[in-house]
Design an enzyme around this catalytic site. Structure first.
Site, short mmCIF file in Angstrom:
data_model
loop_
_atom_site.label_atom_id
_atom_site.label_comp_id
_atom_site.label_asym_id
_atom_site.label_seq_id
_atom_site.Cartn_x
_atom_site.Cartn_y
_atom_site.Cartn_z
N TYR A 40 43.18 40.93 44.64
CA TYR A 40 43.28 41.17 43.19
C TYR A 40 43.26 42.67 42.90
CZ TYR A 40 41.57 41.59 38.35
OH TYR A 40 41.40 41.95 37.03
N GLU A 59 37.35 46.54 39.14
CA GLU A 59 37.42 45.97 40.49
C GLU A 59 38.18 46.93 41.43
OE1 GLU A 59 35.88 43.06 41.05
OE2 GLU A 59 36.63 42.57 43.03
N SER A 113 41.44 47.42 36.03
CA SER A 113 40.13 46.80 36.23
C SER A 113 39.18 47.66 37.04
CB SER A 113 40.34 45.47 36.95
OG SER A 113 39.13 44.99 37.47
#
Ligand code: NAP
Ligand code: G4F
Length: 350
Positions: A149, A127, A125
Site C-alpha cells: 500500500y 503510511e 498517507s
C-alpha cells in the site's frame, strides 16, 4: 458555482468531503463502482445522497476516468479512491499497485488533456513514512514504505509532484495521518474496536480478537481532516502538507479507553491472534502539523479520548436502534465476524 469531482465518494473521506463542499455551495460529482449490492450508506448517513451527482467509473479503466472528468468539467478533482486497507494491499498487491499507484497517472493524464487548469488533490498517507525511526514526521522526513500500500501511495505521491513541476499543474498531495469516524470502514482497527465494544456491552459478542496491540498511530477526526484537504486546493501556491494531531497512541490505549466508555475492563474481553498481524507493520507514527497550522490556518480540534468516545457511543446507539427494530443506513449487521475470514496474511506468521 464551483464544480468538484471526487473519486471514492462512497468511502469515509469522499463522503465527508462531499458534505463539506456542498456546504460551500459546490456542485459535487463523485465516482462509484458498480457493485452487486448498493454501497451508498455513508452518503445516506450524512444526508447528502440526493445532493451529489454520481458517475460510474473505476480507477483501473482510463476511459471511465476521462469520461468522469468530461462529464463533471470540474474546477477541482479530489482523488480519494484507493485500496485503502493495508492488509488488503498485502493480499492483492498487484491490484493495489494499479489502483492505488499507477491509476493516479491515468487520472492526471485525463486532467492534463481535458483541462490542465483543474486543481488536483492526491490522498497521500503517513503510511509512506513506514518505520522511519524518527520521533515525529514532517514534510521533509524521508519516506520508507513498509507495505505494498505505502509503496503504491509513494508512487502516486511522486507522480503528482512530477506533474506539478513538469506541466505547471496545481497538483498537490496531503500527507494525512490516520483519521477515523463513526463512518470508518469496519475492517480498520478503530471501528473494529468501537463496533466490537458496543456489541460486547450489549451481550451480542463475547470477545474482541485483534492483532498488534503495541502499534502506535496519530489518530484524528476525519471531518476535520477534510477541511484541511479543501484548504490545500484553495491555496495560492500548490504545496504538500502533513495533516495530523501531533499525538501518538497505541492500539492498546484505544482498546482500554473504548472499554472504559462502557464500564468494562478490556483485559476480560480482548484476545490477540497472529491472523491479524501483518507480514510487516508500521510500529509508530506521529505527525508534525506546524506547516499546515501556519500556512493553511488548520489545526485539529478533536482529541484522542474524545474520538474514541464519539465512535463507541455512535456504534452503541446504532446497535440499540437495530435491536429496537429500527431501519437506517448502516454497515455493521452485514459485516462478517473477521475471525471467520481465512486470509493469506496469516500464513507467514502461523
Ligand atoms: P475508504 O473509506 O476505504 O474509501 C476508499 C474509496 O475508494 C471507496 O469509495 C472505494 O469504492 C474507492 N475505490 C477503491 N478501489 C477503487 C477503484 N478501483 N476504482 C474506483 N474507486 C475505488 O478510504 P478512506 O479512509 O475514505 O480514505 C480515502 C483516501 O485517503 C484513500 O486513498 C486512502 O488510501 C487515503 N488515506 C486515508 C487515511 C485514513 O486514515 N482514512 C489516511 C491517509 C490516506 P468502493 O466503496 O466501491 O469500495
Ligand atoms: O486501522 P488500521 O488498519 O490502519 P493503518 O494500517 O494504520 O492504515 C490506515 O491509516 C493509513 C495512514 O497512516 C492510511 F493510509 C490507510 O489507508 C488506513 O486508513 O491499523 C492500524 C494499526 C496497525 O498497526 C495494525 O497492525 O492497528 C493494528 N491492528 C491491531 N489489530 C489492527 C488490528 N488493525 C486492523 N485493521 N485490525 C486488527 O484486528
Amino acid at each position: 458555482m464551483k464544480k468538484a469531482l471526487i473519486t471514492g465518494i462512497t468511502g469515509q473521506d469522499g463522503a465527508y468531503l462531499a458534505k463539506l463542499l456542498l456546504s460551500k455551495n459546490y456542485k459535487v460529482y463523485g465516482t462509484f463502482r458498480r457493485a452487486s449490492s448498493p454501497n451508498f450508506w455513508r452518503l445516506q448517513n450524512l444526508e447528502i445522497f440526493s445532493k451529489v451527482h454520481l458517475i460510474p467509473a473505476d480507477l483501473l479503466d482510463m476511459g471511465s476516468l476521462i469520461e468522469a472528468v468530461k462529464i463533471s468539467d470540474p474546477d477541482e478533482v479530489y482523488n480519494m479512491a484507493a485500496v485503502s486497507y493495508v492488509s488488503t494491499a498485502f493480499e492483492q498487491p498487484v491490484g493495489n499497485a494499479e489502483i492505488t499507484g499507477t491509476a493516479v497517472t491515468k487520472l492526471l493524464e485525463a486532467i492534463r488533456f481535458f483541462n490542465p487548469k483543474i486543481r488536483f488533490y492526491q490522498a497521500s498517507s503517513s503510511e509512506m513514512y513506514g518505520n522511519s525511526g524518527t520521533k515525529i514526521q514532517n514534510e521533509n522526513t524521508a519516506f520508507s514504505p513498509a507495505s505494498p500500500y505505502a509503496s503504491a501511495k509513494l508512487y502516486a505521491h511522486w507522480i503528482t509532484d512530477v506533474y506539478r513541476k513538469a506541466y505547471d499543474m496545481f497538483a498537490v498531495s496531503g500527507i494525512l495521518f490516520n483519521h477515523e469516524s463513526p463512518i470508518r470502514g469496519l475492517e480498520f482497527v478503530s471501528r473494529k474496536i468501537s463496533n466490537g465494544v458496543a456489541k460486547i456491552s450489549l451481550g451480542l459478542e463475547k470477545e474482541l480478537v485483534l492483532g498488534n496491540l503495541e502499534a502506535k498511530r496519530d489518530w484524528g477526526y476525519a471531518p476535520e481532516y477534510m477541511e484541511a484537504v479543501y484548504l490545500m486546493l484553495q491555496n495560492n501556491t500548490p504545496n504538500s502538507y502533513v495533516i495530523s494531531t501531533k499525538e501518538s497512541h497505541s492500539v492498546k490505549e484505544f482498546v482500554k479507553l473504548a472499554f472504559e466508555e462502557v464500564g468494562l475492563n478490556w483485559k476480560k474481553y480482548v484476545k490477540t491472534d497472529k491472523k491479524f498481524f501483518r507480514p510487516l507493520d508500521v510500529n509508530y507514527l506521529c505527525g508534525e502539523n506546524s506547516k499546515a497550522k501556519s500556512e493553511l490556518g488548520w489545526y485539529p480540534k478533536t482529541k484522542f479520548k474524545e474520538l474514541v468516545k464519539v465512535m463507541v457511543n455512535e456504534d452503541l446507539k446504532r446497535w440499540k436502534k437495530f435491536l429496537n427494530g429500527e431501519f437506517f443506513p448502516w454497515d455493521a449487521p452485514m459485516y462478517p465476524n473477521e475471525s471467520k475470514i481465512a486470509g493469506r496474511q496469516s500464513l507467514k506468521k502461523l
